[in-house]
Motif scaffolding. Structure first.
Motif, mmCIF file in Angstrom:
data_model
loop_
_atom_site.group_PDB
_atom_site.id
_atom_site.type_symbol
_atom_site.label_atom_id
_atom_site.label_comp_id
_atom_site.label_asym_id
_atom_site.label_seq_id
_atom_site.Cartn_x
_atom_site.Cartn_y
_atom_site.Cartn_z
ATOM 1 N N GLN A 6 57.780 52.432 -38.146
ATOM 2 C CA GLN A 6 57.045 53.562 -37.576
ATOM 3 C C GLN A 6 56.891 53.458 -36.058
ATOM 4 O O GLN A 6 55.851 53.750 -35.489
ATOM 5 C CB GLN A 6 55.675 53.686 -38.249
ATOM 6 N N LEU A 7 57.973 53.061 -35.402
ATOM 7 C CA LEU A 7 57.965 52.877 -33.957
ATOM 8 C C LEU A 7 58.052 54.232 -33.254
ATOM 9 O O LEU A 7 58.894 55.069 -33.593
ATOM 10 C CB LEU A 7 59.140 51.994 -33.556
ATOM 11 N N SER A 8 57.181 54.442 -32.280
ATOM 12 C CA SER A 8 57.161 55.707 -31.541
ATOM 13 C C SER A 8 56.937 55.439 -30.054
ATOM 14 O O SER A 8 56.306 54.455 -29.666
ATOM 15 C CB SER A 8 56.039 56.625 -32.046
ATOM 16 N N LYS A 9 57.480 56.336 -29.227
ATOM 17 C CA LYS A 9 57.255 56.273 -27.792
ATOM 18 C C LYS A 9 57.078 57.673 -27.235
ATOM 19 O O LYS A 9 57.940 58.545 -27.427
ATOM 20 C CB LYS A 9 58.426 55.579 -27.089
ATOM 21 N N ARG A 10 55.952 57.882 -26.561
ATOM 22 C CA ARG A 10 55.652 59.166 -25.924
ATOM 23 C C ARG A 10 55.589 58.995 -24.415
ATOM 24 O O ARG A 10 55.066 58.007 -23.918
ATOM 25 C CB ARG A 10 54.310 59.708 -26.417
ATOM 26 N N TYR A 11 56.137 59.979 -23.711
ATOM 27 C CA TYR A 11 55.988 60.077 -22.273
ATOM 28 C C TYR A 11 55.285 61.403 -21.997
ATOM 29 O O TYR A 11 55.926 62.453 -21.917
ATOM 30 C CB TYR A 11 57.342 60.027 -21.571
ATOM 31 N N VAL A 15 58.150 63.334 -26.787
ATOM 32 C CA VAL A 15 58.294 62.244 -27.751
ATOM 33 C C VAL A 15 59.740 61.766 -27.701
ATOM 34 O O VAL A 15 60.652 62.472 -28.129
ATOM 35 C CB VAL A 15 57.921 62.699 -29.182
ATOM 36 N N SER A 16 59.953 60.565 -27.182
ATOM 37 C CA SER A 16 61.302 60.012 -27.066
ATOM 38 C C SER A 16 61.758 59.359 -28.364
ATOM 39 O O SER A 16 62.917 59.487 -28.757
ATOM 40 C CB SER A 16 61.337 58.981 -25.930
ATOM 41 N N VAL A 17 60.848 58.651 -29.026
ATOM 42 C CA VAL A 17 61.120 58.003 -30.312
ATOM 43 C C VAL A 17 59.980 58.374 -31.246
ATOM 44 O O VAL A 17 58.812 58.206 -30.895
ATOM 45 C CB VAL A 17 61.226 56.474 -30.155
ATOM 46 N N ASP A 18 60.330 58.882 -32.413
ATOM 47 C CA ASP A 18 59.336 59.481 -33.304
ATOM 48 C C ASP A 18 59.334 58.811 -34.681
ATOM 49 O O ASP A 18 60.168 59.111 -35.527
ATOM 50 C CB ASP A 18 59.633 60.986 -33.445
ATOM 51 N N ASN A 19 58.428 57.860 -34.862
ATOM 52 C CA ASN A 19 58.179 57.284 -36.184
ATOM 53 C C ASN A 19 59.447 56.666 -36.796
ATOM 54 O O ASN A 19 59.801 56.918 -37.946
ATOM 55 C CB ASN A 19 57.601 58.345 -37.117
ATOM 56 N N VAL A 20 60.125 55.832 -36.024
ATOM 57 C CA VAL A 20 61.398 55.239 -36.434
ATOM 58 C C VAL A 20 61.163 53.978 -37.260
ATOM 59 O O VAL A 20 60.396 53.095 -36.856
ATOM 60 C CB VAL A 20 62.258 54.928 -35.198
ATOM 61 N N SER A 21 61.829 53.886 -38.408
ATOM 62 C CA SER A 21 61.765 52.701 -39.264
ATOM 63 C C SER A 21 63.167 52.381 -39.783
ATOM 64 O O SER A 21 63.881 53.279 -40.214
ATOM 65 C CB SER A 21 60.825 52.926 -40.461
ATOM 66 N N PHE A 22 63.554 51.115 -39.725
ATOM 67 C CA PHE A 22 64.805 50.667 -40.326
ATOM 68 C C PHE A 22 64.818 49.143 -40.337
ATOM 69 O O PHE A 22 63.946 48.493 -39.754
ATOM 70 C CB PHE A 22 66.035 51.207 -39.589
ATOM 71 N N ARG A 23 65.824 48.578 -40.996
ATOM 72 C CA ARG A 23 66.005 47.128 -41.044
ATOM 73 C C ARG A 23 67.440 46.764 -40.686
ATOM 74 O O ARG A 23 68.352 47.536 -40.953
ATOM 75 C CB ARG A 23 65.693 46.580 -42.447
ATOM 76 N N ALA A 24 67.594 45.581 -40.117
ATOM 77 C CA ALA A 24 68.919 44.977 -39.918
ATOM 78 C C ALA A 24 68.880 43.615 -40.595
ATOM 79 O O ALA A 24 68.046 42.772 -40.241
ATOM 80 C CB ALA A 24 69.236 44.845 -38.433
ATOM 81 N N THR A 48 62.404 44.657 -27.943
ATOM 82 C CA THR A 48 62.500 43.423 -27.165
ATOM 83 C C THR A 48 61.397 43.299 -26.116
ATOM 84 O O THR A 48 61.484 42.450 -25.218
ATOM 85 C CB THR A 48 63.877 43.339 -26.478
ATOM 86 N N GLY A 49 60.368 44.126 -26.211
ATOM 87 C CA GLY A 49 59.196 43.990 -25.365
ATOM 88 C C GLY A 49 59.351 44.511 -23.955
ATOM 89 O O GLY A 49 58.463 44.299 -23.114
ATOM 90 N N LEU A 50 60.430 45.202 -23.637
ATOM 91 C CA LEU A 50 60.632 45.716 -22.290
ATOM 92 C C LEU A 50 59.937 47.043 -22.058
ATOM 93 O O LEU A 50 59.644 47.404 -20.917
ATOM 94 C CB LEU A 50 62.132 45.860 -22.007
ATOM 95 N N THR A 51 59.706 47.793 -23.125
ATOM 96 C CA THR A 51 58.987 49.064 -23.055
ATOM 97 C C THR A 51 57.882 49.032 -24.092
ATOM 98 O O THR A 51 58.149 48.773 -25.264
ATOM 99 C CB THR A 51 59.932 50.251 -23.340
ATOM 100 N N PRO A 52 56.620 49.266 -23.681
ATOM 101 C CA PRO A 52 55.529 49.241 -24.669
ATOM 102 C C PRO A 52 55.618 50.429 -25.623
ATOM 103 O O PRO A 52 55.911 51.552 -25.203
ATOM 104 C CB PRO A 52 54.269 49.319 -23.803
#
Length: 299
Positions: A6-11, A15-24, A48-52
């Motif tokens: 459920q990863l999301s990023k808003r500016y 909304v650049s990334v909206d509730n993303v979930s997956f596995r590798a 990788t911690g470069l963008t909160p």
């Protein structure tokens, strides 16, 4: 293993990334695909911690990336091949990396040899490197700590055909030894050749997630008729979307049973009707990201 939940990023309002979930998963190469601006790089930067992140979280080897002790020994990352000091030689770049990770100096020469930058190329200043050489140096940095996980954003960009073939073999071997590879690329043919699992993102949302075999077997139905005009009218009347292939057939967004039914009803002769499992990754990509393409045209 990589787990994104459920990863999301808003500016602001965007909304650049909206509730993303997956596995590798370990032992496999996961292809992370999407149009430009779909959110691939932002997702990888959050991992990788470069963008909160605005919401959600991700773990690598069971913990957030920032909590990994000496992370380069566990996760190899290449997000931007140009993010290297132009005044240093390739060898100096890797030596500093090795010192930071507590690695022996011999590991530097080993990695330069592995990526094809041994000898004079390793002693050349990075500012004089081609893009392909920068990519090789970035891959050497990612592999330097002998990690269990690789996260690579467009690693084939700038490589010539021989370099792409080399990289494909390198990543395939890494996965076969139990490593986890997350690979973002716009080179769909290369992803189709190397990936075991596919994750497609469009407009910041996951639009498909599954094994390559599963996803490529569900791209639609291929239908062919000696009377293309009649077949086109038949599909249009039924409200079924379709795309023409180069050899005169159609890949339609319907099951073979549905296509057979409407063709029989409209008395359209069909000479070929089957699952479009040979349509390939490009056709699936274009179908699943059609909304992105329409938005870019209208913008």
């Amino acid at each position: 293993m990589i787990i994104v939940e459920q990863l999301s990023k808003r500016y602001g309002a965007h909304v650049s990334v909206d509730n993303v979930s997956f596995r590798a998963e370990p032992g496999s190469v996961t292809g992370f695909l999407g149009p430009n601006g779909a959110g691939k790089s932002t997702t990888m930067r959050m991992m990788t911690g470069l963008t909160p992140a605005s919401a959600g979280h991700s773990t690598i080897l069971g913990v957030p990336y920032a909590e990994l002790p000496n992370p380069g020994r566990h996760v190899g990352v290449l997000l931007d091949a140009s993010a290297q000091h132009n005044g240093r030689t390739g060898r100096e770049v890797l030596r500093l990396d090795a010192m930071t990770m507590g690695l022996p100096r011999g590991r530097v020469d080993e990695m330069l040899e592995t990526v094809g930058l041994s000898g004079a190329e390793g002693d050349r200043r990075v500012g004089n490197y081609s893009l392909g050489m920068r990519q090789r140096l970035g891959i050497a940095h990612a592999l330097l700590g002998d990690p269990q996980v690789l996260i690579l954003d467009e690693p084939a960009n700038g490589l010539d055909p021989a370099g792409i073939h080399w990289m494909r073999g390198l990543l395939r071997t890494f996965a076969e030894r139990g490593g986890t590879v997350l690979l973002s690329s716009h080179l769909l043919h290369e992803i189709e050749l190397i990936a075991d699992h596919l994750v497609l993102i469009g407009r910041g949302k996951i639009v498909a997630d599954g094994t390559k075999a599963e996803l490529l077997s569900t791209v639609g139905t291929l239908v062919r008729s000696p009377d293309r005009n009649a077949l086109t009218r038949c599909l249009d009347t039924a409200g079924i979307t379709y795309q023409a292939t180069d050899d005169g057939a159609y890949v339609v967004d319907a099951t073979s049973e549905q296509v057979a039914g409407i063709a029989t009803r409209d008395r359209v002769v069909v000479t070929e009707l089957r699952n479009a499992d040979g349509a390939g990754l490009e056709d699936m990509f274009l179908q699943l990201t059609a909304d992105d393409a329409r938005e870019q045209v209208s913008a």
